[in-house]
Design a protein around this motif. Sequence first.
Motif, PDB file in Angstrom:
ATOM      1  N   GLN A  83      -4.610   2.600   8.106  1.00 43.44           N
ATOM      2  CA  GLN A  83      -5.857   2.562   7.366  1.00 43.44           C
ATOM      3  C   GLN A  83      -5.638   3.059   5.941  1.00 43.44           C
ATOM      4  OE1 GLN A  83      -8.646   5.358   9.158  1.00 43.44           O
ATOM      5  NE2 GLN A  83      -6.975   6.716   9.725  1.00 43.44           N
ATOM      6  N   THR A  84      -6.459   2.585   5.025  1.00 44.68           N
ATOM      7  CA  THR A  84      -6.405   3.034   3.637  1.00 44.68           C
ATOM      8  C   THR A  84      -7.827   3.288   3.150  1.00 44.68           C
ATOM      9  OG1 THR A  84      -6.476   0.761   2.782  1.00 44.68           O
ATOM     10  CG2 THR A  84      -4.297   1.747   3.124  1.00 44.68           C
ATOM     11  N   ASN A  98     -10.260   0.200   4.427  1.00 50.72           N
ATOM     12  CA  ASN A  98      -9.624  -0.914   5.133  1.00 50.72           C
ATOM     13  C   ASN A  98      -8.770  -0.397   6.276  1.00 50.72           C
ATOM     14  OD1 ASN A  98      -9.924  -3.713   3.705  1.00 50.72           O
ATOM     15  ND2 ASN A  98      -9.721  -2.212   2.048  1.00 50.72           N
ATOM     16  N   ALA A  99      -8.686  -1.179   7.342  1.00 48.56           N
ATOM     17  CA  ALA A  99      -7.847  -0.761   8.467  1.00 48.56           C
ATOM     18  C   ALA A  99      -7.366  -1.965   9.262  1.00 48.56           C
ATOM     19  CB  ALA A  99      -8.612   0.187   9.391  1.00 48.56           C
ATOM     20  N   LEU A 100      -6.142  -1.851   9.777  1.00 48.30           N
ATOM     21  CA  LEU A 100      -5.684  -2.730  10.838  1.00 48.30           C
ATOM     22  C   LEU A 100      -5.670  -1.853  12.083  1.00 48.30           C
ATOM     23  CD1 LEU A 100      -4.632  -5.421  11.854  1.00 48.30           C
ATOM     24  CD2 LEU A 100      -2.306  -4.609  11.390  1.00 48.30           C
ATOM     25  N   GLY A 148      -9.400   8.422  14.622  1.00 49.50           N
ATOM     26  CA  GLY A 148      -9.279   9.875  14.653  1.00 49.50           C
ATOM     27  C   GLY A 148      -9.413  10.535  13.297  1.00 49.50           C
ATOM     28  N   GLU A 149      -9.768   9.750  12.256  1.00 44.68           N
ATOM     29  CA  GLU A 149      -9.957  10.312  10.918  1.00 44.68           C
ATOM     30  C   GLU A 149     -11.278  11.062  10.885  1.00 44.68           C
ATOM     31  OE1 GLU A 149      -8.177  10.872   7.210  1.00 44.68           O
ATOM     32  OE2 GLU A 149      -7.439   9.612   8.847  1.00 44.68           O
ATOM     33  N   ARG A 187      -8.675  -6.429  12.432  1.00 44.94           N
ATOM     34  CA  ARG A 187      -8.764  -6.133  11.005  1.00 44.94           C
ATOM     35  C   ARG A 187     -10.202  -5.695  10.707  1.00 44.94           C
ATOM     36  NH1 ARG A 187      -5.816  -4.532   6.962  1.00 44.94           N
ATOM     37  NH2 ARG A 187      -4.177  -6.038   7.553  1.00 44.94           N
ATOM     38  N   TYR A 188     -10.355  -4.592   9.969  1.00 46.41           N
ATOM     39  CA  TYR A 188     -11.676  -3.991   9.769  1.00 46.41           C
ATOM     40  C   TYR A 188     -11.826  -3.524   8.334  1.00 46.41           C
ATOM     41  CZ  TYR A 188     -15.711  -1.011  11.104  1.00 46.41           C
ATOM     42  OH  TYR A 188     -16.953  -0.426  11.238  1.00 46.41           O
ATOM     43  N   ARG A 189     -12.991  -3.785   7.752  1.00 41.74           N
ATOM     44  CA  ARG A 189     -13.263  -3.345   6.389  1.00 41.74           C
ATOM     45  C   ARG A 189     -14.710  -2.846   6.296  1.00 41.74           C
ATOM     46  NH1 ARG A 189     -11.229  -7.505   2.936  1.00 41.74           N
ATOM     47  NH2 ARG A 189     -13.055  -8.775   3.411  1.00 41.74           N
ATOM     48  N   VAL A 190     -14.874  -1.679   5.683  1.00 43.08           N
ATOM     49  CA  VAL A 190     -16.199  -1.092   5.512  1.00 43.08           C
ATOM     50  C   VAL A 190     -16.431  -0.854   4.014  1.00 43.08           C
ATOM     51  CG1 VAL A 190     -17.727   0.821   6.087  1.00 43.08           C
ATOM     52  CG2 VAL A 190     -16.043   0.020   7.762  1.00 43.08           C
ATOM     53  N   THR A 191     -17.519  -1.396   3.498  1.00 41.87           N
ATOM     54  CA  THR A 191     -17.831  -1.286   2.073  1.00 41.87           C
ATOM     55  C   THR A 191     -19.170  -0.596   1.874  1.00 41.87           C
ATOM     56  OG1 THR A 191     -16.670  -3.398   1.672  1.00 41.87           O
ATOM     57  CG2 THR A 191     -18.106  -2.566  -0.090  1.00 41.87           C
TER      58      THR A 191
END
Length: 243
Positions: A83-84, A98-100, A148-149, A187-191
């Motif tokens: 994740q980033t 963003n995350a895979l 787990g973040e 694949r996941y993205r949160v904006t």
Amino acid sequence: MKKRLATIMMAILVLAGYWGYQQIEEIPESGTSQKQKVQAVESTTYKELATLEYDGKNQVVQINQNRPTFTKEELATNQTPGQTFSDLDALNRVGVANALLNKSLMPNTDREPLYVNPTGWRNKKITVNGKSDWLYNRSHLIGYQLTGENNNVKNLMTGTRSLNTPGMLEYENQIANYMKETGHEVRYRVTPVFRGDELVARGVQLEAQSIQDQKIAFNVYIFNVQEGVLIHYEDGTSEMRNS
């Protein structure tokens, strides 16, 4: 002749409005509940999302016909899960996450209490329909159950209780259950979407696509609102609406 032209022009305007903005009530697709009324719009850019107004009924909005907009590279197989998070902006607000996602990233310990105060954190107890609760949650962009973040300032925003639960949680649960059952990746993205220099986001856009199949695929926007409460997004203060 003039009357006929006026009639034709009116018909064109009605059809154009329907094409750009329509109500969809029962949509049994990934990313929606069959009992949930979902609004659908053609907005796709950040600027367009920031201008959307809550209609008082539909907290969830489908974007781009519920289709995520990931590139082929982002959906390629054999990538390393991870994740980033975006750096905080000049106002200390969070940005795109963003995350895979992979089952291996999911935590096996209980979440520790949150202590980070995101921008606009002006929390207070409210009473709606006889129930007393806190107005705001420290809302994770990438949900704790997925990676787990936890107390990461780049992953927490001020979100209403309804944005957090059931709003975002419903979609996070879909992803978590899918990964547990299949072992596949998502694949996941949160904006988070802010309007101008406001400190509280107007809402969040969630996009997800399973890598190995099409079982998870959604693109939704959730308004950061709470029933019975007027939120001042510029600083996070709030007041009860007159009934």
